[in-house]
Design a protein around this motif. Sequence first.
Motif, PDB file in Angstrom:
ATOM      1  N   GLY A 238      22.786  -2.145 -11.423  1.00 34.97           N
ATOM      2  CA  GLY A 238      22.061  -2.988 -10.461  1.00 34.97           C
ATOM      3  C   GLY A 238      21.404  -4.214 -11.059  1.00 34.97           C
ATOM      4  O   GLY A 238      21.051  -5.149 -10.334  1.00 34.97           O
ATOM      5  N   PHE A 239      21.254  -4.221 -12.389  1.00 34.85           N
ATOM      6  CA  PHE A 239      20.546  -5.342 -13.038  1.00 34.85           C
ATOM      7  C   PHE A 239      21.416  -5.972 -14.132  1.00 34.85           C
ATOM      8  O   PHE A 239      20.909  -6.546 -15.094  1.00 34.85           O
ATOM      9  CB  PHE A 239      19.180  -4.861 -13.573  1.00 34.85           C
ATOM     10  CG  PHE A 239      18.300  -4.392 -12.444  1.00 34.85           C
ATOM     11  CD1 PHE A 239      17.374  -5.247 -11.856  1.00 34.85           C
ATOM     12  CD2 PHE A 239      18.454  -3.122 -11.915  1.00 34.85           C
ATOM     13  CE1 PHE A 239      16.620  -4.835 -10.769  1.00 34.85           C
ATOM     14  CE2 PHE A 239      17.701  -2.702 -10.820  1.00 34.85           C
ATOM     15  CZ  PHE A 239      16.784  -3.554 -10.256  1.00 34.85           C
ATOM     16  N   TYR A 240      22.743  -5.795 -13.984  1.00 34.07           N
ATOM     17  CA  TYR A 240      23.717  -6.448 -14.881  1.00 34.07           C
ATOM     18  C   TYR A 240      23.441  -6.068 -16.339  1.00 34.07           C
ATOM     19  O   TYR A 240      23.313  -4.889 -16.636  1.00 34.07           O
ATOM     20  CB  TYR A 240      23.693  -7.979 -14.668  1.00 34.07           C
ATOM     21  CG  TYR A 240      23.611  -8.342 -13.212  1.00 34.07           C
ATOM     22  CD1 TYR A 240      24.693  -8.091 -12.371  1.00 34.07           C
ATOM     23  CD2 TYR A 240      22.461  -8.870 -12.639  1.00 34.07           C
ATOM     24  CE1 TYR A 240      24.632  -8.390 -11.020  1.00 34.07           C
ATOM     25  CE2 TYR A 240      22.391  -9.178 -11.293  1.00 34.07           C
ATOM     26  CZ  TYR A 240      23.475  -8.920 -10.498  1.00 34.07           C
ATOM     27  OH  TYR A 240      23.404  -9.203  -9.166  1.00 34.07           O
ATOM     28  N   ASP A 241      23.268  -7.108 -17.186  1.00 33.33           N
ATOM     29  CA  ASP A 241      23.056  -6.821 -18.607  1.00 33.33           C
ATOM     30  C   ASP A 241      21.594  -6.487 -18.907  1.00 33.33           C
ATOM     31  O   ASP A 241      21.178  -6.499 -20.066  1.00 33.33           O
ATOM     32  CB  ASP A 241      23.553  -7.973 -19.494  1.00 33.33           C
ATOM     33  CG  ASP A 241      23.174  -9.350 -19.004  1.00 33.33           C
ATOM     34  OD1 ASP A 241      22.789  -9.492 -17.816  1.00 33.33           O
ATOM     35  OD2 ASP A 241      23.243 -10.299 -19.792  1.00 33.33           O
ATOM     36  N   GLU A 242      20.850  -6.172 -17.849  1.00 33.55           N
ATOM     37  CA  GLU A 242      19.486  -5.691 -18.035  1.00 33.55           C
ATOM     38  C   GLU A 242      19.295  -4.337 -17.339  1.00 33.55           C
ATOM     39  O   GLU A 242      18.164  -3.897 -17.093  1.00 33.55           O
ATOM     40  CB  GLU A 242      18.499  -6.723 -17.473  1.00 33.55           C
ATOM     41  CG  GLU A 242      17.111  -6.566 -18.040  1.00 33.55           C
ATOM     42  CD  GLU A 242      16.191  -7.729 -17.718  1.00 33.55           C
ATOM     43  OE1 GLU A 242      15.360  -8.058 -18.584  1.00 33.55           O
ATOM     44  OE2 GLU A 242      16.279  -8.298 -16.622  1.00 33.55           O
ATOM     45  N   ALA A 243      20.412  -3.683 -17.009  1.00 35.69           N
ATOM     46  CA  ALA A 243      20.328  -2.400 -16.297  1.00 35.69           C
ATOM     47  C   ALA A 243      19.632  -1.343 -17.165  1.00 35.69           C
ATOM     48  O   ALA A 243      18.857  -0.521 -16.669  1.00 35.69           O
ATOM     49  CB  ALA A 243      21.724  -1.927 -15.894  1.00 35.69           C
ATOM     50  N   GLY A 244      19.893  -1.368 -18.471  1.00 32.66           N
ATOM     51  CA  GLY A 244      19.231  -0.418 -19.366  1.00 32.66           C
ATOM     52  C   GLY A 244      17.732  -0.651 -19.388  1.00 32.66           C
ATOM     53  O   GLY A 244      16.936   0.293 -19.279  1.00 32.66           O
ATOM     54  N   GLU A 245      17.347  -1.911 -19.492  1.00 32.27           N
ATOM     55  CA  GLU A 245      15.923  -2.263 -19.547  1.00 32.27           C
ATOM     56  C   GLU A 245      15.201  -1.849 -18.250  1.00 32.27           C
ATOM     57  O   GLU A 245      14.098  -1.316 -18.283  1.00 32.27           O
ATOM     58  CB  GLU A 245      15.796  -3.781 -19.770  1.00 32.27           C
ATOM     59  CG  GLU A 245      14.375  -4.316 -19.866  1.00 32.27           C
ATOM     60  CD  GLU A 245      13.712  -4.029 -21.214  1.00 32.27           C
ATOM     61  OE1 GLU A 245      14.404  -3.606 -22.153  1.00 32.27           O
ATOM     62  OE2 GLU A 245      12.476  -4.206 -21.295  1.00 32.27           O
ATOM     63  N   PHE A 246      15.855  -2.071 -17.115  1.00 36.40           N
ATOM     64  CA  PHE A 246      15.222  -1.701 -15.841  1.00 36.40           C
ATOM     65  C   PHE A 246      15.054  -0.181 -15.752  1.00 36.40           C
ATOM     66  O   PHE A 246      14.007   0.311 -15.338  1.00 36.40           O
ATOM     67  CB  PHE A 246      16.025  -2.237 -14.642  1.00 36.40           C
ATOM     68  CG  PHE A 246      15.293  -2.076 -13.333  1.00 36.40           C
ATOM     69  CD1 PHE A 246      14.342  -3.003 -12.926  1.00 36.40           C
ATOM     70  CD2 PHE A 246      15.525  -0.974 -12.524  1.00 36.40           C
ATOM     71  CE1 PHE A 246      13.635  -2.850 -11.729  1.00 36.40           C
ATOM     72  CE2 PHE A 246      14.831  -0.801 -11.322  1.00 36.40           C
ATOM     73  CZ  PHE A 246      13.886  -1.747 -10.930  1.00 36.40           C
ATOM     74  N   SER A 247      16.081   0.563 -16.162  1.00 39.07           N
ATOM     75  CA  SER A 247      15.969   2.030 -16.178  1.00 39.07           C
ATOM     76  C   SER A 247      14.846   2.465 -17.109  1.00 39.07           C
ATOM     77  O   SER A 247      14.067   3.365 -16.790  1.00 39.07           O
ATOM     78  CB  SER A 247      17.269   2.668 -16.671  1.00 39.07           C
ATOM     79  OG  SER A 247      18.161   2.811 -15.616  1.00 39.07           O
ATOM     80  N   PHE A 248      14.793   1.826 -18.253  1.00 37.33           N
ATOM     81  CA  PHE A 248      13.798   2.163 -19.279  1.00 37.33           C
ATOM     82  C   PHE A 248      12.372   1.867 -18.805  1.00 37.33           C
ATOM     83  O   PHE A 248      11.466   2.689 -18.955  1.00 37.33           O
ATOM     84  CB  PHE A 248      14.132   1.350 -20.534  1.00 37.33           C
ATOM     85  CG  PHE A 248      13.220   1.572 -21.695  1.00 37.33           C
ATOM     86  CD1 PHE A 248      13.294   2.739 -22.439  1.00 37.33           C
ATOM     87  CD2 PHE A 248      12.298   0.599 -22.068  1.00 37.33           C
ATOM     88  CE1 PHE A 248      12.449   2.941 -23.528  1.00 37.33           C
ATOM     89  CE2 PHE A 248      11.457   0.792 -23.152  1.00 37.33           C
ATOM     90  CZ  PHE A 248      11.534   1.961 -23.880  1.00 37.33           C
TER      91      PHE A 248
END
Length: 304
Positions: A238-248
């Motif tokens: 859902g947040f492209y290349d920031e999907a990990g950061e948003f989950s985190f």
Amino acid sequence: MDYQKILDSIYEEMSYRDVTGKVASYIPELAKIDPKKFGMHLYCGQKQHYGFGDSEENFSVQSITKVFTLAMTMNIMGEDLWKRVDVEPSGNPFNSLTQLEQESGIPRNPFINAGALVISDILVDHLDNPKEDLLNFVRKITRDDDIHYDPTIAASEKSTGYRNIALANYMKALGNIKCDVDPILDFYFHQCSLAMSCKDLAKAFMIFANKGSILETGENVLKPEIVKRINALMQTCGFYDEAGEFSFEVGLPGKSGVGGGIVAIHPENYSVAVWSPILNPKGNSELGMKALERLTTLTGVSVF
Ligand code: DON
């Protein structure tokens, strides 16, 4: 849970002055928005509404609409959709062209622009009036007949939409676009121009927190197994290349748009939308992400 108290403390704690990003300008009309705008709205499963700031003001929801078109397409095609679009995080910017050549024109997921354009192709192919049908779908799940496209935003994006035009033509060349590219792009630019408020978004996304049913009426618009897939994709892509950061940081399935909106859900509990137009370098609302991080930290509740 006293959601209003939690939202009030987020509003008090945070300001556009604390972030350093920029409002989107590659769509000229979006550059005109007041960067000070800030609103948040939470809608919970007990049908209560909580909000602050500019939460009832319409803005351009942009890529958030990719969740609506994905839902409509899954209702039409079911699991056959995955022959045309993959379900992996791309690790690349939302408008990137690079993976398509190596991956035979199959976009990594339905939320990057390439994936959303394949979804547009399917809707234009299957529906007589795709723009009207999308509007009707969004109006129905929001329970608000005033929701509309913003023709000025759609025209503005069309005038500078070179990357999307390139993506559509490239995928046409690679055999993953069936219709003519012009109607697909016209549909896509209108889709992205939908004007909604945080309150509207929280109401609309309640179907993803409520196993596909409209909370007020009980009407089922998406099968629970489709909702499971869409929520998984929001979590991972859902947040492209920031999907990990948003989950985190936040720990909820969600979706962003370059208009500065973010919407997220906690299954069987609430949907929440936030709007602040200042974007971080990955194209996601900088203050919006911080506000949602505070929400899941202060409530002590996330999907993890
Ligand atoms: O196609 C575009 O570039 C825009 N209409 C939508 C991109 C977008 O919202 C990316 N999300 N953060």
